[in-house]
Design a protein around this motif. Structure first.
Motif, PDB file in Angstrom:
ATOM      1  N   PRO A 225      -4.568  -6.891  -3.345  1.00 12.91           N
ATOM      2  CA  PRO A 225      -3.263  -6.323  -3.731  1.00 12.91           C
ATOM      3  C   PRO A 225      -2.147  -7.348  -3.572  1.00 12.91           C
ATOM      4  O   PRO A 225      -2.186  -8.200  -2.680  1.00 12.91           O
ATOM      5  CB  PRO A 225      -3.080  -5.165  -2.745  1.00 12.91           C
ATOM      6  N   THR A 226      -1.157  -7.263  -4.453  1.00  7.85           N
ATOM      7  CA  THR A 226       0.000  -8.149  -4.346  1.00  7.85           C
ATOM      8  C   THR A 226       1.027  -7.604  -3.356  1.00  7.85           C
ATOM      9  O   THR A 226       1.891  -8.349  -2.893  1.00  7.85           O
ATOM     10  CB  THR A 226       0.664  -8.369  -5.718  1.00  7.85           C
ATOM     11  N   LEU A 227       0.943  -6.313  -3.062  1.00  5.33           N
ATOM     12  CA  LEU A 227       1.799  -5.671  -2.061  1.00  5.33           C
ATOM     13  C   LEU A 227       0.918  -4.845  -1.140  1.00  5.33           C
ATOM     14  O   LEU A 227      -0.099  -4.310  -1.578  1.00  5.33           O
ATOM     15  CB  LEU A 227       2.805  -4.717  -2.712  1.00  5.33           C
ATOM     16  N   THR A 228       1.328  -4.694   0.094  1.00  3.55           N
ATOM     17  CA  THR A 228       0.633  -3.779   0.983  1.00  3.55           C
ATOM     18  C   THR A 228       0.952  -2.353   0.552  1.00  3.55           C
ATOM     19  O   THR A 228       1.905  -2.106  -0.199  1.00  3.55           O
ATOM     20  CB  THR A 228       1.068  -3.958   2.452  1.00  3.55           C
ATOM     21  N   ARG A 229       0.169  -1.423   1.045  1.00  4.22           N
ATOM     22  CA  ARG A 229       0.429  -0.001   0.759  1.00  4.22           C
ATOM     23  C   ARG A 229       1.847   0.366   1.213  1.00  4.22           C
ATOM     24  O   ARG A 229       2.573   1.089   0.523  1.00  4.22           O
ATOM     25  CB  ARG A 229      -0.599   0.857   1.501  1.00  4.22           C
ATOM     26  N   GLU A 230       2.251  -0.140   2.360  1.00  2.00           N
ATOM     27  CA  GLU A 230       3.578   0.180   2.910  1.00  2.00           C
ATOM     28  C   GLU A 230       4.697  -0.422   2.065  1.00  2.00           C
ATOM     29  O   GLU A 230       5.741   0.210   1.852  1.00  2.00           O
ATOM     30  CB  GLU A 230       3.671  -0.303   4.361  1.00  2.00           C
ATOM     31  N   GLU A 231       4.499  -1.644   1.564  1.00  4.43           N
ATOM     32  CA  GLU A 231       5.507  -2.256   0.699  1.00  4.43           C
ATOM     33  C   GLU A 231       5.626  -1.478  -0.616  1.00  4.43           C
ATOM     34  O   GLU A 231       6.742  -1.277  -1.118  1.00  4.43           O
ATOM     35  CB  GLU A 231       5.149  -3.717   0.416  1.00  4.43           C
ATOM     36  N   TYR A 232       4.508  -1.046  -1.162  1.00  9.51           N
ATOM     37  CA  TYR A 232       4.515  -0.233  -2.374  1.00  9.51           C
ATOM     38  C   TYR A 232       5.273   1.076  -2.130  1.00  9.51           C
ATOM     39  O   TYR A 232       6.142   1.464  -2.915  1.00  9.51           O
ATOM     40  CB  TYR A 232       3.079   0.042  -2.834  1.00  9.51           C
TER      41      TYR A 232
END
Length: 138
Positions: free
Chosen positions: A68-75
């Motif tokens: 992923p380019t972003l973590t779940r939290e960043e998303y």
């Protein structure tokens, strides 16, 4: 920013759950235990997520390894930001959001704000996390 479609969300969940990079085959094997799905459907979905910028990939032999380019939290934070921007009066949106929080969630929010404020004052600048790829996360 638009949220994921149903299958995209399931695939991203598998990718986020993986501690390292993951192949289409690994996602397919995981998904086929709980749903009837074709390998090519998983491959197309992961390719679409890559084209949309949600997954990065590199070739390893004949396959690609994805992360992923972003973590779940960043998303999730981006979705929250977009909802705040699109929701009309930000003060009213935040008030309505706070009204829906449980006592435990309110307590955690106060703790996060306290730490964030302390970090901001100590460094003299805004504290933010550097986005990390799946390879660097955790």
């Amino acid at each position: 920013m638009r949220g994921f479609g149903e299958l995209e969300a399931v695939v991203m969940d598998r990718v986020w759950t993986c501690a390292d990079t993951i192949t289409v085959r690994e996602v397919f094997e995981s998904l086929k235990t709980t749903r009837e799905i074709a390998y090519t459907t998983v491959m197309s979905t992961m390719d679409n997520l890559h084209r949309k910028g949600w997954l990065a990939r590199e070739r390893q032999g004949r396959a690609f390894r994805y992360w992923p380019t972003l973590t779940r939290e960043e998303y999730s934070a981006r979705l929250m930001r977009d909802a705040l921007d699109a929701g009309g009066n930000p003060d009213v949106v935040l008030t309505r959001f706070l009204e829906q929080m449980t006592d435990d969630e309110s307590s955690r929010l106060r703790d996060v704000l306290r730490r964030w404020t302390s970090g901001t004052r100590a460094s003299g600048k805004r504290v933010s996390g550097k986005p990390v790829s799946g390879k660097e996360a955790e």
